[in-house]
Design a protein around this motif. Structure first.
Motif, PDB file in Angstrom:
ATOM      1  N   ALA B 246      31.745  46.601  69.300  1.00 12.12           N
ATOM      2  CA  ALA B 246      31.082  45.711  69.580  1.00 12.12           C
ATOM      3  C   ALA B 246      31.089  45.224  71.252  1.00 12.12           C
ATOM      4  CB  ALA B 246      31.483  44.295  69.050  1.00 12.12           C
ATOM      5  N   GLY B 247      29.776  45.289  71.747  1.00  8.91           N
ATOM      6  CA  GLY B 247      29.608  45.130  72.971  1.00  8.91           C
ATOM      7  C   GLY B 247      28.755  43.857  73.224  1.00  8.91           C
ATOM      8  N   GLU B 281      23.641  42.186  77.223  1.00  8.31           N
ATOM      9  CA  GLU B 281      23.261  41.321  76.401  1.00  8.31           C
ATOM     10  C   GLU B 281      23.076  40.071  76.895  1.00  8.31           C
ATOM     11  OE1 GLU B 281      22.148  42.026  73.233  1.00  8.31           O
ATOM     12  OE2 GLU B 281      23.085  43.770  72.888  1.00  8.31           O
ATOM     13  N   LYS B 282      23.838  39.939  78.216  1.00  8.93           N
ATOM     14  CA  LYS B 282      23.834  38.439  78.940  1.00  8.93           C
ATOM     15  C   LYS B 282      23.643  38.949  80.528  1.00  8.93           C
ATOM     16  CE  LYS B 282      24.626  36.379  75.068  1.00  8.93           C
ATOM     17  NZ  LYS B 282      24.544  37.664  74.448  1.00  8.93           N
ATOM     18  N   ASP B 337      27.520  34.127  72.149  1.00  7.16           N
ATOM     19  CA  ASP B 337      28.407  35.005  71.374  1.00  7.16           C
ATOM     20  C   ASP B 337      27.746  36.216  70.733  1.00  7.16           C
ATOM     21  OD1 ASP B 337      31.026  33.845  72.260  1.00  7.16           O
ATOM     22  OD2 ASP B 337      30.341  32.038  71.089  1.00  7.16           O
ATOM     23  N   THR B 338      26.365  36.317  70.845  1.00  7.57           N
ATOM     24  CA  THR B 338      25.692  37.080  70.024  1.00  7.57           C
ATOM     25  C   THR B 338      25.308  38.295  70.663  1.00  7.57           C
ATOM     26  OG1 THR B 338      24.487  35.197  69.034  1.00  7.57           O
ATOM     27  CG2 THR B 338      23.513  37.267  68.829  1.00  7.57           C
ATOM     28  N   GLU B 339      25.507  39.561  70.254  1.00  9.31           N
ATOM     29  CA  GLU B 339      25.103  40.795  70.696  1.00  9.31           C
ATOM     30  C   GLU B 339      23.995  41.204  69.917  1.00  9.31           C
ATOM     31  OE1 GLU B 339      27.767  43.779  68.984  1.00  9.31           O
ATOM     32  OE2 GLU B 339      26.976  45.495  70.591  1.00  9.31           O
ATOM     33  N   HIS B 363      33.543  34.442  76.351  1.00  3.41           N
ATOM     34  CA  HIS B 363      32.621  35.005  75.369  1.00  3.41           C
ATOM     35  C   HIS B 363      32.459  36.405  75.188  1.00  3.41           C
ATOM     36  CE1 HIS B 363      31.046  31.179  74.933  1.00  3.41           C
ATOM     37  NE2 HIS B 363      30.990  30.954  76.121  1.00  3.41           N
ATOM     38  N   SER B 364      32.900  37.369  76.241  1.00  6.97           N
ATOM     39  CA  SER B 364      32.765  38.624  76.136  1.00  6.97           C
ATOM     40  C   SER B 364      33.645  39.517  74.925  1.00  6.97           C
ATOM     41  CB  SER B 364      33.355  39.586  77.354  1.00  6.97           C
ATOM     42  OG  SER B 364      33.576  40.729  77.398  1.00  6.97           O
TER      43      SER B 364
END
Lengths: 444, 444
Positions: B246-247, B281-282, B337-339, B363-364
């Motif tokens: 998960a990233g 993602e961010k 917190d969403t991938e 959050h990572s």
């Protein structure tokens, strides 16, 4: 403790439950430790060494506090009927505190693994890539009543930039509290957060259970102690575990063995210190030399007070040798899987090197095995095929030890294959991080 | 399946049960794999490379068998309503088999990690100590319907001297069976035991559950796939697990950033390939440059079809920029917190480098983060304080990849700290063994 069932979570197959309030408190300690560890991870080696020297000095200066607390622990444990061996391990008097302090000073002298470039190279696109050694983070340690472990673990963790959450067992609770109080005072005096080294002893067994559930809060859990403790942690922990300890250690005497090497090595491996994981528990001997060598080997062992559990062939040879005072028993199948941790040795005659290797594969705990041989090919076969953390050639199994290996001190001896194998020193308490230095590179 | 409850063991907190008969069958496969691995571990590099080349040739020669089986899997999955993205990953037609075969040939060209001396030195008593790289043993892999993984894992395991037990998911079962049949034929033809690479697919989910229980039979378990699969394995396995994948990947644009580097890197990291774990993602951007830089960055992203989930400050800046066609949403706490694994990017304005680092820490997922900056000290702080497997400086996060790092192929990308961190290649599929060469040394 909460009054409703809401706070209980069934944990793993043994049905252990974790108390919500205790779990929250343990996670809070681990999170505080993690925050403090972020700062420690950037402390330079000089600052860490000064901290360790100051801890050593404080342990010496306040040894009376520790030994006083230890006296109370000793009284309680003696009254509770603790056996002599365990009482000896629990004892933490002024000389032992001084020895532990000296150990801390020694850790200060060891090379700092943090920052080492493990690999480094440029990618074809010019990105400079480096794999650096960094601390693991928060190390959880669950161990039994051995107060010196508290000092060892604290010093190893601090030197390697890690935080420690400790569960040291009920019997040593006062001793560990006094020791940790001193360590934490020094941390605060040196501008470090005392949260770096904390205990969950006040929560009893619930604290240990909470540690095993604290995935995401504790990075790695190391159990150290008896086989029961280790297996319970291995089977129930949701936090990654490094399995340590159990040693059903074999010595194989090849048909090419030099008897003059074999006898002192076997004697040393079995008797130099009993009750430790690197002591020999089994002797396998090639049939071609059994009749000639076994009487002399057995005689030396008997003189050292070792009880022999022999298979049929070995029993026949030793029994006919007429060794005075021999304590000779017929081995059962159970013997081959037993770590005696006592002056007992299983003895078996094997038909071949292959049989020795197969027997070890079937019964060893993967700690240490040794071959006594002069034949080059037998040694190559044994060292490449025996799948244990340490394989010795013509040397005592007692050398499997972080101190002996030059690590200065050890967190334990890993018998698993993941992450670390064999004695765990400072390097084994690290992980790595990749850093890539670019000038605007993007992927095509 | 047994008819009584006797054969059922409650496993872990989710209450999964393991079927006794399946557990026995899976352990028997793992034990056969372990026995075969003992021989493979001593095979020389030449023999292993010849084996891999022969596997590649056989995959090419028999690609029709695989693609035929794959057609049936594709039909069934299409009828079951599988979405287009998954169907594309499931497709294993002749050109894709050829590409996989080419990957096997590439693994054959990679350096063999086995036998490397990691450390070696003499003890003061003359004992010659060596820490050697050896295979892990039996590697268990639980993955979802991606048939190329079957080929990748088999080739990586064989090259690194390991055996593999695979659970490849129901949807690809025929494809995987055809692929493994070919691999096993070549193993047998080359004098290796086909048990080296086996599947438990025939037992369905019970096979995966049994693998998680098979401690002592399987040495390490690697889950590869969606977050749900990975978390289920991490939480329930009694076998040591390497967590992958998960990233929730961050890019931080410092106030010292060069906008001409920032825009292409952000665009590349977000859009060069969507739905992969190393995609950004961010986006965190320093307040001092947000008003100047964000409109240009947002404009480039909008042109690439990226939907922006912005915090209040970023929303204000981007909203007032009047970017044509902008899909701009107000971010919620949940966003951080969403991938997404989609053309979406969370955007947040931060007051300082410290806030950026703290946000990442909170959050990572610890996969990859990147800083865009020219200021030396900001880069030093970011690279040392961000605790992720990979930290990039002025480069795209898409570079976190075993192939890009020069490993040739990868088993997955570890986001845990134990054993391996970041892309896992052949070296990460090994452990070490200590060998001590003595001349009769005993411990004093």
């Amino acid at each position: 403790m909460t009054n409703t069932d809401e706070g209980k979570v069934t944990s793993a197959s043994q049905g252990a439950t974790v108390d919500d309030a205790v779990f929250g408190a343990v996670c809070a300690k681990a999170d505080a430790a993690a925050a403090a560890q972020q700062l420690l991870s950037r402390a330079n080696t000089e600052a860490k060494n000064e901290l360790l020297d100051a801890i050593a000095d404080a342990l010496d200066a306040r040894a009376d506090e520790i030994s006083g607390a230890n006296e109370l622990d000793m009284i309680e444990s003696r009254e509770a009927g603790m056996d002599a061996g365990k009482l000896d391990r629990l004892l933490f008097d002024v000389p032992r505190v001084a020895a532990a302090a000296q150990g801390v000073r020694h850790v200060a002298t060891l090379p700092d693994p943090i920052g080492e470039i493990v690999r480094g190279y440029n990618l074809p696109n010019g990105l400079r890539l480096q794999q650096r050694r960094v601390p693991l983070g928060v190390i959880g340690m669950i161990y039994e009543a051995r107060p010196n472990v508290t000092v060892d673990v604290a010093s190893l963790c601090l030197k390697s930039g890690n935080a420690a959450i400790l569960r040291g067992g009920h019997a040593a609770q006062r001793t560990n509290a006094a020791t940790l109080g001193i360590v934490r005072d020094v941390l605060a005096d040196h501008g470090f957060d005392p949260a770096l080294v904390d205990t969950v002893d006040e929560y009893g067994r619930a604290g240990a259970t909470a540690m095993m559930e604290a995935r995401g809060h504790i990075d790695v859990l190391v159990p150290r102690g008896g086989a029961g403790l280790i297996q319970a942690v291995v089977r129930n922990s949701k936090v990654p575990v490094i399995e340590t300890g159990a040693g059903n250690v074999h010595i194989y005497v090849d048909r090419s063995a030099d008897l003059d090497k074999a006898i002192p090595i076997i004697l040393n491996a079995k008797t130099q210190r009993v009750g430790v994981c690197n002591a020999a528990e089994k002797l396998l001997i090639h049939r071609d030399v059994a009749a000639e060598y076994l009487p002399a080997i057995a005689s030396a062992l008997v003189q050292a007070g070792v009880e022999l559990h022999a298979d049929e062939a070995a029993y026949g040879i030793i029994g006919s040798a007429g060794i005075e005072g021999a304590n000779l028993l017929a081995a059962t199948e159970n013997d081959w899987d037993t770590e005696y941790l006592a002056l007992k040795l299983g003895v078996k005659v094997v038909d071949s090197l292959d049989e020795a290797i197969a027997h070890i594969a079937a019964h060893s705990t993967g700690h240490t095995e040794s071959i006594i041989a002069e034949d080059y090919s037998a040694i190559e076969e044994f060292t490449s095929r025996v799948d244990s953390a340490v394989v010795m050639v013509n040397a005592s199994t007692r050398f499997t030890d972080g101190g002996v290996f030059g690590f200065g001190a050890e967190l334990g001896i890993s018998t698993q294959k993941m992450h670390a194998r064999g004695p765990m020193g400072l390097r084994e308490m690290t992980t790595t991080k990749w850093v890539g230095y670019g000038m605007g590179q993007v992927r095509r």
